[in-house]
Design a protein around this motif. Structure first.
Motif, PDB file in Angstrom:
ATOM      1  N   HIS A  88       5.525  -0.438 -31.005  1.00  0.00           N
ATOM      2  CA  HIS A  88       6.096   0.793 -31.945  1.00  0.00           C
ATOM      3  C   HIS A  88       6.156   0.341 -33.414  1.00  0.00           C
ATOM      4  O   HIS A  88       6.318  -0.833 -33.683  1.00  0.00           O
ATOM      5  CB  HIS A  88       7.431   1.473 -31.497  1.00  0.00           C
ATOM      6  N   SER A  89       6.290   1.309 -34.236  1.00  0.00           N
ATOM      7  CA  SER A  89       6.680   0.775 -35.498  1.00  0.00           C
ATOM      8  C   SER A  89       7.825   1.905 -36.223  1.00  0.00           C
ATOM      9  O   SER A  89       7.936   2.965 -35.585  1.00  0.00           O
ATOM     10  CB  SER A  89       5.618   0.942 -36.593  1.00  0.00           C
ATOM     11  N   ASP A 148       3.297   6.289 -35.313  1.00  0.00           N
ATOM     12  CA  ASP A 148       3.872   5.042 -35.668  1.00  0.00           C
ATOM     13  C   ASP A 148       2.910   4.056 -36.457  1.00  0.00           C
ATOM     14  O   ASP A 148       2.089   3.327 -35.953  1.00  0.00           O
ATOM     15  CB  ASP A 148       4.284   4.046 -34.394  1.00  0.00           C
ATOM     16  N   ARG A 178       3.064  12.462 -31.523  1.00  0.00           N
ATOM     17  CA  ARG A 178       4.056  12.494 -30.674  1.00  0.00           C
ATOM     18  C   ARG A 178       4.816  13.873 -31.020  1.00  0.00           C
ATOM     19  O   ARG A 178       5.755  14.250 -30.512  1.00  0.00           O
ATOM     20  CB  ARG A 178       4.961  11.367 -30.847  1.00  0.00           C
ATOM     21  N   HIS A 235       2.604   6.286 -29.618  1.00  0.00           N
ATOM     22  CA  HIS A 235       2.761   6.742 -30.958  1.00  0.00           C
ATOM     23  C   HIS A 235       1.729   6.411 -31.873  1.00  0.00           C
ATOM     24  O   HIS A 235       1.769   6.218 -33.026  1.00  0.00           O
ATOM     25  CB  HIS A 235       4.225   6.684 -31.452  1.00  0.00           C
TER      26      HIS A 235
HETATM   27 ZN   LIG Z   1       7.112   4.817 -31.690  1.00  0.00          ZN
END
Ligand SMILES: [Zn+2]
Length: 257
Positions: free
Chosen positions: A151-152, A56, A81, A30
Motif C-alpha cells: 500500500h501507499s 494507492d 477502492r 488499491h
Molecule cells: Zn492501500
C-alpha cells in the motif's frame, strides 16, 4: 439490472507471473483508480479521482519490481477502492466509503442495497476467491507462500504532515513483521520505519492479512509506503530494492516449515 462491470471492462482481478517459483505472493488491493463506466464519476471531481482516495499511487509499480526480482506472483485489483475496498469485509461500511478523508463520495451515499450487493459480488468476491485459491494451491503442492500486501499513504492527512515513511503492519501474526523490523534496525538506511503506522489493526486495515494470511497459517505482512517516495520510477526502484532486502532477510529468519 444491478450488473456493474461490462464485458468490455473485463474481470476485477489481474494475476501476473502466475507460475512464479518464489515463495512470496504480492497482493495490491488499491492498485487502480479506474471506475466502472456504469458508475460514472461517483459525483467526484477529476482532482479527487486522481488522488490517494481513489488508489494507492506507486504501490503497483513497487510490487512489479519486487515480483520480478523475487520471482513472485502478483495479484491486483483492477478497479478503484472507491467502488469496493478489497481490504475490507462486506459487512464494513468502509468497503464502500461515503466519505474518504476530506472528500464526500455522493455515488456511494446514494447507492441501493442491490447496487452494493453487485459491488461485493463483482469486485470483492472474485478477488477473495483468486487470492484464496492461489494460497491453497501452493499449500496443496507443498510450498509455503509468504503473503505481502502493498500500500501507499498520503504524506499529508487531514492537513497534518506525516513523518513516518514506511510502515510495517501486522495483526495477531507478527512473525514476519518482527523480523523485518529487526532487519530495518540494523545499520542506518535513512528511512523512518515504524510498526503499525500510520495505520494498524484498530483502523480495520488488516482484513487481507487475516483473510489470506492468518486464516491459512501463512506468514504475512502489510507494507505502507509514503507515496511521495514512490512518485517516479527511480523512487519506486530505490524503495523496492530496500524492501527486497527486508523481505528476504525477514523470511530467512523465520523458522523453517
Ligand atoms: Zn492501500
Amino acid at each position: 439490472m444491478t450488473g456493474l462491470l461490462t464485458q468490455a471492462e473485463g474481470g476485477p482481478v489481474a494475476i501476473e507471473n502466475a507460475d512464479a517459483k518464489g515463495e512470496f505472493l504480492f497482493v495490491c488491493e488499491h492498485a487502480s483508480r479506474r471506475l466502472p463506466e456504469r458508475l460514472g464519476t461517483l459525483g467526484l471531481s477529476e482532482e479527487a479521482l486522481e488522488s490517494h482516495i481513489a488508489w494507492d499511487p506507486g504501490a503497483l509499480a513497487v510490487c512489479r519490481f519486487l515480483a520480478k526480482r523475487l520471482d513472485a506472483t502478483l495479484v491486483h485489483q483492477r478497479f478503484s477502492r472507491l467502488v469496493y475496498d478489497c481490504n475490507r469485509p462486506p459487512e464494513s461500511d468502509a468497503a464502500t466509503p461515503v466519505v474518504s478523508e476530506v472528500y464526500e463520495v455522493p455515488g456511494n451515499r446514494m447507492m441501493s442495497a442491490a447496487e452494493r450487493r453487485a459491488r461485493v459480488d463483482e469486485i470483492y468476491l472474485p478477488f477473495k476467491e483468486a487470492v484464496s485459491q492461489l494460497i491453497s494451491d501452493r499449500r496443496a503442492s507443498g510450498r509455503r507462500p509468504v503473503l505481502v500486501t502493498m500500500h501507499s499513504f498520503t504524506p499529508v492527512y487531514f492537513g497534518e504532515p506525516r513523518s513516518v515513511e514506511i510502515g510495517i503492519l501486522h495483526d495477531a501474526d507478527s512473525r514476519l513483521a518482527d523480523r523485518m523490523l529487526a532487519a530495518a534496525a540494523v545499520g542506518d538506511v535513512g528511512y523512518d520505519i515504524r510498526r503499525n503506522e500510520p495505520y494498524g489493526p484498530a483502523d480495520g486495515v488488516t482484513h487481507s492479512l487475516i483473510e489470506y494470511g492468518i486464516r491459512f497459517g501463512v506468514p504475512n505482512v502489510m507494507i505502507e509506503i509514503r507515496n511521495d517516495l514512490i512518485r517516479n520510477e527511480i523512487g519506486q526502484r530505490v524503495v523496492a530494492d530496500y524492501l527486497e532486502g527486508l523481505l528476504t532477510t525477514g523470511v530467512a529468519a523465520l523458522p523453517a516449515k
